[in-house]
Design an enzyme around this catalytic site. Sequence first.
Site: not given
Length: 563
Positions: A216, A288-289, A405, A529
């Site tokens: 983006k 973005g998501r 499992h 970041k």
Amino acid sequence: MPNIPAPVDATKTAAWKALQDHHDKLVANGISLKEWFAEDANRVDKFSFDLNDLHFDLSKNLVTEETIKLLCDLARETGVEDRRTAMFEGVHINTTEDRAVLHTALRRPAADAGKLVVDGQDCVADVHGVLDRMYAFADRVRSGEWKGVTGKAIKNVVSIGIGGSDLGPVMVYEALKPYADAGISVRYVSNIDPNDISEKVKGLDPETTLVIVVSKTFTTLETMTNAREAKAWLLNGLKASGAIDGSDASVAEAVKHHFVAVSTNLKLVEDFGIDPQNAFGFWNWVGGRYSVDSAVGLSLIIAFGPKVFEEFLAGFHDIDRYFCETPLEKNVVALMGLINVWYNNFFGAESHAVLPYNQYLHRFPAYLQQLTMESNGKSTRWDGTPVTTTTGEIFWGEAGTNGQHSFYQLIHQGTHLIPADFIAFANTANPAKDGEQDVHELFLSNFLAQTKALAFGKTADEVRAEGTPEWMVPARCFSGNRPTTSIFGVKLDAHALGELIALYEHIVFVEGTVWGIDSFDQWGVELGKQLAKQITPAFHDDEALAQQDASTQALIAFYRAHR
Ligand code: F6P
């Protein structure tokens, strides 16, 4: 701050108080799904919903009709309906970034052009402008008309992105694999760990590989580093085989034929050397998501074709319309969000499992982790004030039956209440028989068995009747009353997948609105970041190392000593 109403404090509403009393009464009387089912022959009908090709069964949740009524009151008092309208109309509900939130515009039909003009932009017309360019480009790649620099057709795509520029496309690529019909495979690179790209380009021929750089911002460290790595791999390969001579002109020509980009920052795309004609844009009103149905899905259009992508978009749009137009009490999308609030805030549930009974959905839980937790993992409300209650459950899961499992033991008998969504489909892309036994039915019986066991449990008397020694009876009992929602679809296709994604997008929205959260920013990822940038020089520079905290210094000392 944009001119939008301050959040309502959910905990101060009449509905919240009523829900608290209602919860306490239910607990005091003893919650028993077994009894609730026995007392009400219509319970399943009352809590079931059919939405196109998806059937929802909410009856195995710890809710009564009164719970639903009160949760809808809570939604109304906290302004869910008004904020929903504001979102769809392009109000800047993303307050900290002062942006509209318009992922729903990405799936509106072309006929809606001119109907959604926000900040001077005809959003739907622009969406379809880019879609048309993507479809034309994908058709050229799929048909072999688009050639690499040596005149060979494209056989493999490497898509480079991270977070929302990766998790959505990977998940959908895996989910719709049976629909890949062009003989073009896609590999996704996201991690900055060089192991990722090294493994993904292994065995690929640069002459037949197309790289899509998806970002983006076109500034993300991981993606830009991987894009440069991919460029070096491609150019070195072409040089080594004598396909290009390495001159500036030959390099530019190679990049033009083998690199395309998806971004909102077309200036940086050009600076990277990618021809602007080979760049596909989207806009800052797409988070973005929330972007898998934007140009971020380019790799999917290449793999599956425009028609499948259209069906995918139609699935999203159907849910958008349903979410907008259906009264809350009958709106399963809103109800699933509200029931999550019920468990989170009144039962103290901290996590939520998503358990797809379809191997093709094996990346769905990972995709949902970003969608849900980057959206609602917040302690501050959209006006900058602190939240007033717990927020943001931990979403996790695994495709059934593998999870059975692994961690189901804890869901069945542990001390945590973990609401779970089970997702299954009546039809499979790969029918199989084991002798006379239909294997898909064997698989589905596991989905049904798990939700049954979680809801109704197993009593001490039932365990005793099996001849279990008395001391061992408690260990073999199942309390039941462990809530699940079953989503049963006709088949996993592009339309159903679009519906599922939109469903969870709006679940996140409903929860976020009740909590007063801006579900569309993500400041929580920024600090790490920034610090990574500060720390990088410390590996070699003593002055930079001295500025670090003692623990970081010690870890870097270990690195220096052992490499
Ligand atoms: O994780 C933070 C984030 O900003 C996500 O929201 C986004 O999806 C991801 O990084 C990638 O960003 P970009 O698409 O700009 O490279």
